[in-house]
Design an enzyme around this catalytic site. Structure first.
Site, PDB file in Angstrom:
ATOM      1  N   HIS A  33       1.040  -1.051   0.037  1.00 41.85           N
ATOM      2  CA  HIS A  33       0.211  -0.084   0.024  1.00 41.85           C
ATOM      3  C   HIS A  33       1.094   1.341   0.028  1.00 41.85           C
ATOM      4  O   HIS A  33       1.882   1.354   0.896  1.00 41.85           O
ATOM      5  CB  HIS A  33      -0.972   0.085   1.215  1.00 41.85           C
ATOM      6  CG  HIS A  33      -2.206   1.172   1.123  1.00 41.85           C
ATOM      7  ND1 HIS A  33      -3.101   1.005   0.355  1.00 41.85           N
ATOM      8  CD2 HIS A  33      -2.060   2.238   1.994  1.00 41.85           C
ATOM      9  CE1 HIS A  33      -3.882   2.113   0.626  1.00 41.85           C
ATOM     10  NE2 HIS A  33      -3.074   2.902   1.427  1.00 41.85           N
ATOM     11  N   MET A  37       0.701  11.582  -0.839  1.00 38.07           N
ATOM     12  CA  MET A  37       0.140  12.948  -0.323  1.00 38.07           C
ATOM     13  C   MET A  37       0.530  14.164  -1.068  1.00 38.07           C
ATOM     14  O   MET A  37       1.792  14.451  -1.075  1.00 38.07           O
ATOM     15  CB  MET A  37       0.007  13.137   1.109  1.00 38.07           C
ATOM     16  CG  MET A  37      -0.305  11.616   1.899  1.00 38.07           C
ATOM     17  SD  MET A  37      -0.003  11.948   3.700  1.00 38.07           S
ATOM     18  CE  MET A  37      -0.704   9.985   4.028  1.00 38.07           C
ATOM     19  N   MET A 137     -12.024   5.167   4.268  1.00 35.15           N
ATOM     20  CA  MET A 137     -10.906   5.437   5.370  1.00 35.15           C
ATOM     21  C   MET A 137     -11.526   5.464   6.614  1.00 35.15           C
ATOM     22  O   MET A 137     -12.944   5.864   7.041  1.00 35.15           O
ATOM     23  CB  MET A 137     -10.729   7.047   5.007  1.00 35.15           C
ATOM     24  CG  MET A 137      -9.821   7.401   3.690  1.00 35.15           C
ATOM     25  SD  MET A 137      -8.261   6.511   3.669  1.00 35.15           S
ATOM     26  CE  MET A 137      -7.549   7.043   5.135  1.00 35.15           C
TER      27      MET A 137
HETATM   28  C1  DX5 Z   1      -3.302   7.590   6.160  1.00 36.47           C
HETATM   29  C2  DX5 Z   1      -2.857   6.487   5.195  1.00 36.47           C
HETATM   30  C3  DX5 Z   1      -2.779   5.115   5.533  1.00 36.47           C
HETATM   31  C4  DX5 Z   1      -1.818   5.059   6.837  1.00 36.47           C
HETATM   32  C5  DX5 Z   1      -2.503   4.047   7.664  1.00 36.47           C
HETATM   33  O1  DX5 Z   1      -3.846   8.830   5.602  1.00 36.47           O
HETATM   34  O2  DX5 Z   1      -4.063   6.504   3.941  1.00 36.47           O
HETATM   35  O3  DX5 Z   1      -2.568   4.335   4.534  1.00 36.47           O
HETATM   36  O4  DX5 Z   1      -0.532   4.490   6.329  1.00 36.47           O
HETATM   37  O5  DX5 Z   1      -1.696   3.972   8.625  1.00 36.47           O
HETATM   38  P1  DX5 Z   1      -1.895   3.117  10.211  1.00 36.47           P
HETATM   39  O6  DX5 Z   1      -2.387   1.860   9.929  1.00 36.47           O
HETATM   40  O7  DX5 Z   1      -0.915   3.649  11.028  1.00 36.47           O
HETATM   41  O8  DX5 Z   1      -3.329   3.841  10.769  1.00 36.47           O
HETATM   42 ZN    ZN Z   2      -3.546   4.540   2.637  1.00 34.96          ZN
END
Ligand code: DX5
Ligand code: ZN
Length: 219
Positions: A33, A37, A137
């Site tokens: 994954h 950003m 999300m």
């Molecule tokens: C957050 C990202 C996630 C993040 C998740 O904006 O999209 O993919 O890496 O991290 P954890 O598992 O630490 O919440």
């Molecule tokens: Zn993500």
């Protein structure tokens, strides 16, 4: 039903990225994954094309790229060129979502749409049949290490009904705050793919943690 574990490289050690990629290659993880950003759509900047290209050189599994950027249409071809297999855009960042999805598919990638915690499932009604994946999300996007939002279970159930009702083949993915405490319940309500960042990389034995998550998700 197959369940997919997608460790998020956002939580990896960027000074030892190749080591962490090899760990995922050898583990029971299914996907990489990759969180992109832009500092505009979300209040944080992660990494871009050169880093993804470098990851792709070593990564031997599906590249699941999650774009947290405005106007992603500008870069669809570039993400294909650096190795994305699944390209997920945010509903909130795409005024012409149908066009964006078709453009992703035209590049030969699987197309995903992500919803922020405040965005209702119903907005997907007229696009669900075109999607390969929906990413819910379970934290506000922008940072790893946040706590899981409980309302996610309800959203997954609603999405599952919408997918069945519309005979869509879309997979359901959840991202944010996934741990060994919520993965089983998420799996039971219909989640197919689980993103886990901090829970994997901050653990003593990331590879074992991945195996354990996979086992709990597949119960
Ligand atoms: C957050 C990202 C996630 C993040 C998740 O904006 O999209 O993919 O890496 O991290 P954890 O598992 O630490 O919440
Ligand atoms: Zn993500």
């Amino acid at each position: 039903m197959n369940k997919f574990i997608a460790p998020s490289l956002l939580a990896a050690d960027f000074g030892n990225l190749q080591r962490d990629i090899e760990m995922i290659n050898k583990s029971e993880a299914d996907w990489f994954h990759i969180d992109v950003m832009d500092g505009v759509f979300v209040p944080n900047i992660s990494f871009g094309m050169p880093v993804i290209k470098a990851i792709k050189k070593h990564a031997k599994k599906t590249m699941d790229v999650h774009l947290m950027i405005v106007d992603p249409d500008r870069f669809i071809e570039d993400f294909k060129n650096v190795g994305a297999d699944i390209l997920t855009v945010h509903y909130e960042a795409c005024p012409h979502l149908h066009r964006t999805i078709q453009a992703i598919k035209a590049q030969g990638m699987k197309a995903g749409v992500s919803l922020n915690p405040h965005t209702p499932i119903a907005v997907l009604e007229d696009i669900i049949a075109d999607l390969d994946l929906v990413l819910i999300m379970s934290v506000n996007p922008g940072f790893g290490g946040q706590s899981f939002i409980e309302n996610t279970y309800k959203k997954v159930e609603q999405l599952k009904s919408l997918i069945e009702f519309s005979s869509s083949n879309a997979l359901i993915e959840v991202d944010g705050g996934v741990t060994d405490e919520n993965i089983e319940k998420l799996s039971n309500v219909g989640v197919d793919a689980f993103v886990a960042g901090s829970f994997v990389f901050k653990s003593k034995n990331p590879s074992e943690t991945i195996s354990n998550l996979k086992k709990l998700a597949s119960k």
